[in-house]
Motif scaffolding. Structure first.
Motif, short mmCIF file in Angstrom:
data_model
loop_
_atom_site.label_atom_id
_atom_site.label_comp_id
_atom_site.label_asym_id
_atom_site.label_seq_id
_atom_site.Cartn_x
_atom_site.Cartn_y
_atom_site.Cartn_z
N THR A 1 0.85 -1.19 0.00
CA THR A 1 0.00 0.00 0.00
C THR A 1 0.88 1.24 0.00
O THR A 1 1.89 1.31 0.70
CB THR A 1 -0.97 0.01 1.20
OG1 THR A 1 -1.89 1.08 1.05
CG2 THR A 1 -0.25 0.14 2.52
N GLY A 2 0.51 2.21 -0.80
CA GLY A 2 1.25 3.46 -0.90
C GLY A 2 0.38 4.63 -0.48
O GLY A 2 -0.69 4.47 0.10
N ASP A 3 0.85 5.82 -0.82
CA ASP A 3 0.15 7.04 -0.44
C ASP A 3 -0.72 7.51 -1.60
O ASP A 3 -0.52 7.13 -2.76
CB ASP A 3 1.19 8.11 -0.08
CG ASP A 3 0.60 9.22 0.78
OD1 ASP A 3 -0.59 9.14 1.14
OD2 ASP A 3 1.33 10.18 1.07
N CYS A 4 -1.69 8.35 -1.29
CA CYS A 4 -2.52 8.95 -2.34
C CYS A 4 -2.87 10.38 -1.99
O CYS A 4 -3.01 10.73 -0.81
CB CYS A 4 -3.79 8.13 -2.59
SG CYS A 4 -4.96 8.09 -1.22
N GLN A 5 -2.97 11.21 -3.01
CA GLN A 5 -3.48 12.55 -2.85
C GLN A 5 -5.00 12.49 -2.74
O GLN A 5 -5.63 11.60 -3.31
CB GLN A 5 -3.11 13.42 -4.04
CG GLN A 5 -1.63 13.61 -4.25
CD GLN A 5 -1.30 14.27 -5.58
OE1 GLN A 5 -2.12 14.29 -6.49
NE2 GLN A 5 -0.09 14.81 -5.70
N ILE A 6 -5.60 13.43 -2.03
CA ILE A 6 -7.05 13.58 -2.03
C ILE A 6 -7.34 14.84 -2.84
O ILE A 6 -6.78 15.90 -2.58
CB ILE A 6 -7.60 13.72 -0.60
CG1 ILE A 6 -7.14 12.55 0.27
CG2 ILE A 6 -9.14 13.78 -0.62
CD1 ILE A 6 -7.52 12.68 1.74
N VAL A 7 -8.19 14.70 -3.86
CA VAL A 7 -8.46 15.82 -4.76
C VAL A 7 -9.96 16.03 -4.91
O VAL A 7 -10.77 15.13 -4.65
CB VAL A 7 -7.82 15.60 -6.15
CG1 VAL A 7 -6.30 15.44 -6.02
CG2 VAL A 7 -8.42 14.37 -6.85
N ASP A 8 -10.33 17.23 -5.37
CA ASP A 8 -11.74 17.52 -5.65
C ASP A 8 -12.01 17.24 -7.12
O ASP A 8 -11.17 16.68 -7.84
CB ASP A 8 -12.10 18.95 -5.24
CG ASP A 8 -11.36 20.01 -6.05
OD1 ASP A 8 -10.74 19.67 -7.08
OD2 ASP A 8 -11.41 21.19 -5.66
N GLU A 9 -13.20 17.62 -7.59
CA GLU A 9 -13.57 17.26 -8.97
C GLU A 9 -12.69 17.93 -10.01
O GLU A 9 -12.56 17.46 -11.13
CB GLU A 9 -15.03 17.57 -9.24
CG GLU A 9 -15.46 18.99 -9.04
CD GLU A 9 -16.96 19.14 -9.21
OE1 GLU A 9 -17.36 19.81 -10.16
OE2 GLU A 9 -17.71 18.55 -8.41
N ALA A 10 -12.03 19.04 -9.64
CA ALA A 10 -11.12 19.73 -10.57
C ALA A 10 -9.69 19.25 -10.44
O ALA A 10 -8.79 19.75 -11.13
CB ALA A 10 -11.19 21.23 -10.32
N GLY A 11 -9.44 18.28 -9.54
CA GLY A 11 -8.09 17.78 -9.34
C GLY A 11 -7.26 18.61 -8.39
O GLY A 11 -6.04 18.42 -8.30
N VAL A 12 -7.91 19.51 -7.64
CA VAL A 12 -7.21 20.35 -6.66
C VAL A 12 -7.05 19.57 -5.36
O VAL A 12 -7.99 18.93 -4.89
CB VAL A 12 -7.99 21.65 -6.41
CG1 VAL A 12 -7.33 22.49 -5.31
CG2 VAL A 12 -8.11 22.46 -7.70
#
Length: 254
Positions: free
Chosen positions: A114-125
């Protein structure tokens, strides 16, 4: 030699995001990639978009009983040494599959990663950075210290050997929200995960996503799931307190 990797994408009415998802997989240029998309007969433009990729992936378009059923269909068809699923509104970051393949090539006894992940909104922010950092911190601990407390595993950044299904079966199709948490706890019974600090994927939260619109119901099912794996009253009480605290945090940051 790098292992073969099968990526499963369950798809239903995510036409706004599905192209970015598919492109993020195909642009990995991983030499031994199998990509299976299982669409539940979307009524938006998803199928039209997916049709443009038919020479580059396996598309299954038929009715299903929900996301978990679609994922299981793909997992049962998969032939890769390593498998994962990537939801149709999430995406891989560049070079993710190469890093995964190299891990399993160099650590042949590793069952799952398991690695890390970014959390983004619908625009990828990028959003919810404190949540990401909190779960990142938990993953530095032994699973015995956090697995019963909360699901600290990044679903789209988690990969496992397909052979695990011979021992554990497939995802629990009675679960709508926590099929991933249940699966991690089942894998954990065999072996702790290898943990990478590498950012591998982006996990998207938006208005129509389950994580964005139904988090209250998700926490209810989450507690039911952990209770099946941890009968201890102490663990269940800590888990419930933690969920209540997280719900309050989510309400403040939404």
């Amino acid at each position: 030699m790098l292992p073969s990797i099968s990526v499963i994408t369950p798809s239903y009415n995510q036409g706004a995001f599905i192209r970015q998802t598919v492109d993020s997989v195909l642009s990995q240029n991983y030499p031994r990639l199998e990509y299976i998309v299982v669409d539940g007969l979307s009524t938006d433009n998803s199928l039209a978009i997916l049709a443009t990729y038919q020479s580059q992936l396996t598309l299954i378009a038929e009715r299903d009983t929900g996301q978990t059923n679609a994922i299981n269909k793909g997992l049962r068809l998969a032939t890769g040494d390593i498998v994962c699923w990537l939801n149709s509104d999430d995406y891989f970051l560049p070079g993710a599959l190469r890093k995964v393949g190299e891990h399993f090539a160099h650590h042949p006894n590793s069952l799952w990663l398991t690695g890390d992940c970014q959390i983004v909104d619908e625009a990828g922010v990028h959003i919810q950075e404190p949540v990401r950092q909190y779960k990142r911190l938990l993953r530095t601990l032994t699973p015995a210290l956090y697995a019963g407390l909360t699901n600290a595993i990044c679903q789209p950044s988690t990969f496992w050997k397909r052979s695990a299904h011979e021992q554990l079966g497939y995802l629990n199709e009675s679960l709508r929200y926590t099929m991933d948490y249940d699966w991690w706890l089942r894998l954990l019974a065999l072996q702790p995960p290898a943990v990478s600090r590498e950012l591998l994927t982006a996990f998207r939260i938006h208005e129509t996503s389950k994580g964005g619109s139904e988090f209250g119901k998700q926490f209810e099912e989450d507690f039911e799931t952990v209770s099946r794996h941890y009968p201890s009253y102490f663990v269940q009480t800590l888990h419930r307190w933690h969920n209540q605290a997280i719900v309050q945090v989510y309400k403040r940051i939404k």
